[in-house]
Design an enzyme around this catalytic site. Structure first.
Site, short mmCIF file in Angstrom:
data_model
loop_
_atom_site.label_atom_id
_atom_site.label_comp_id
_atom_site.label_asym_id
_atom_site.label_seq_id
_atom_site.Cartn_x
_atom_site.Cartn_y
_atom_site.Cartn_z
N GLY A 53 -5.42 -1.84 5.22
CA GLY A 53 -5.37 -2.87 4.19
C GLY A 53 -4.73 -4.15 4.66
CD GLU A 85 -2.07 -1.53 2.79
OE1 GLU A 85 -3.25 -1.52 3.15
OE2 GLU A 85 -1.12 -1.79 3.56
#
Length: 501
Positions: A382, A288
């Site tokens: 995430g 990410e």
């Protein structure tokens, strides 16, 4: 066509009470800042005049102080998704003033498309450059992707912050792509290698939607992470040594596999340890974020390719990337969060997921979001996208907190974000528990003996002795005894399981 120019204060006047606002950016980087700084001031004025003013805020990940921190302090957020790491926001959520949905980052864009959050009245997005055409506005993003590709299509109106702090050459890093709708017509996402580009280097916006352009020159509200400590350095070394052992065992191929690492000091420590370990080859990152440590390793040739949704870096590191953009564009790509967190791609590439937990229990369940069950700390971000779908799922945590008064290894997590089925390895500064191929009781002994702090090993062993027999032995009366003792006495070490049985 020439778009209307406004000041940030003028643009803030366009927003109405109750509006839903999607924003560009991912973490504090790439966020629009100018308009929200004026919007929080406006909210204070509206409230002082006795008028309601709250908005919904939807983003790719966490944002910055000017958005969720100042807006929370101004009592101006009605709803927020999908993630936050902001102290002021956390305080007002825990006071039950803000409705907050802690959501997987990889799901956010699709939820917007399917209308789960209602209409998006606004997109406020930061850009480094704008190309104006009669039928299209081409917008170059700055240091992050996020959910802009989807939000730009769905939003009724768009405010663009043209931030001259960023280089227009940032477009060399971006790959913007939006998958098709769910159903039989959706095609595979054609990313086979970390650096594959499958979309455009800009965002396309209908010019009729653009309400105004706000010009500014505002640095990123970049995070400053805690300096590396002996504890985080030891965790980093433990992770690196585990990966080397797994490679020697043949579980990881000799060319290695892409690494995903969460944001924070531990993530930096892991990358530093991997960079120093002579047995780990130059590797790739599919994650990410990339932080300062990753930028340094790219420059040194130890990370040969990196894909992320944001450069979550200091302003000095960001300007360094812009200065040498021709080099970094060969090794780094910035994507939309739906692609960076796509289970399809994570599984295809065989990512090794490394994220941070608040606590882990003796059977491998993990909590990364709440303190003692109720109080929000951050969110899952995430991590679950990667840990559920990665080739190897690793969680790191210091074995204790609050000067030893809290154990990060507990009989049962007070809140569960990743279940035992999605956790392969737990790492503390004490050591490594490899849970693969082990049943619950075997896992419990592995975690207690390898990961728990010595002060807490006797307590955790005692818990196993009083646990009811079964596949996953537990004593429901005592499962949260350590948490309860901390709430009552301020120190988990004072736990007496005899009080609970």
């Amino acid at each position: 066509m020439a778009y209307t120019r406004m000041t940030a204060a003028e643009a803030a006047q366009l927003i109405h009470d109750g509006d839903n606002i999607a924003i560009g950016g991912f973490t504090p980087n790439g966020d629009p800042k100018a308009v929200f700084r004026e919007l929080s001031k406006r909210a204070v004025r509206e409230h002082e005049a006795g008028r309601p003013f709250k908005v919904g805020i939807f983003s790719g990940a966490s944002s910055c102080q000017s958005i969720e921190g100042d807006m929370a302090k101004a009592h101006a957020i009605k709803f927020r998704a999908p993630f936050s790491t902001n102290k002021d926001f956390r305080e007002h959520v825990n006071l039950e003033e803000i409705e907050y949905e802690d959501m997987h980052l990889g799901h956010m864009a699709e939820r917007l498309r399917h209308g789960f959050y209602g209409d998006m009245d606004w997109l406020i997005v930061e850009a480094s450059d704008i190309s104006e055409y009669d039928d299209e506005c081409q917008l170059v993003l700055t240091s992050a992707g996020g959910i802009v590709a989807t939000a730009a299509r769905l939003a009724k109106h768009v405010i663009i912050e043209l931030n001259h702090f960023h280089s227009p050459r940032s477009r060399m890093l971006h790959d913007t792509y939006e998958p098709g709708e769910c159903g039989f017509g959706r095609k595979p996402i054609p990313i086979i290698n970390v650096l594959d580009k499958i979309g455009k280097d800009y965002i396309s916006i209908d010019p009729k939607k653009i309400a105004c352009v706000v010009e500014c020159d505002i640095p990123e509200e970049a995070r400053t992470f805690k300096a590396l400590t002996p504890t985080t350095l030891q965790m980093g070394n433990n992770v690196a040594e585990f990966l080397v052992a797994d490679m020697r065992a043949g579980h990881i191929p000799p060319q290695f596999l892409p690494i995903q690492s969460g944001v924070g000091a531990t993530g930096n420590a892991v990358f530093e340890a991997m960079g120093k370990n002579p047995h780990i080859p130059s590797f790739q990152v599919y994650s990410e974020v990339v932080q300062d440590a990753a930028i340094d390793l790219i420059e040194r040739g130890l990370i040969k390719a990196a894909s992320a949704t944001a450069m979550t870096v200091t302003n000095d590191a960001l300007q360094h990337v812009y200065y040498d953009i021709n080099f970094f564009a060969k090794h780094l790509v910035i994507r939309q969060s739906e692609i960076a967190n796509s289970p399809e791609i994570i599984r295809r590439l065989g990512c090794i997921a490394i994220n941070t937990a608040i606590e882990c229990d003796i059977y491998g369940n993990e909590n990364s979001s709440h303190i003692c069950a109720s109080r929000l700390m951050n969110g899952i971000g995430g991590s679950c996208d990667y840990e559920r779908n990665g080739y190897i799922s690793i969680f790191t945590t210091p074995s204790t907190a609050k000067d030893g008064r809290i154990s990060a290894i507990v009989p049962f997590c007070s809140h569960i974000d990743s279940t035992e089925h999605d956790v392969d390895v737990i790492v503390t500064e004490q050591g490594v528990a490899d849970l693969r191929g082990k049943g619950p009781l075997h896992r419990a002994h592995e975690i207690i003996e390898n990961c728990a702090h010595p002060d807490y090993k006797p307590l955790l062993r005692d818990y196993l002795k009083i646990a009811e027999k079964g596949h996953t032995p537990h004593n429901l009366r005592a499962a949260f005894a350590m948490h309860d003792t901390f709430e009552r006495k301020g120190d988990m070490r004072l736990t007496d399981f005899g009080e609970y049985i």
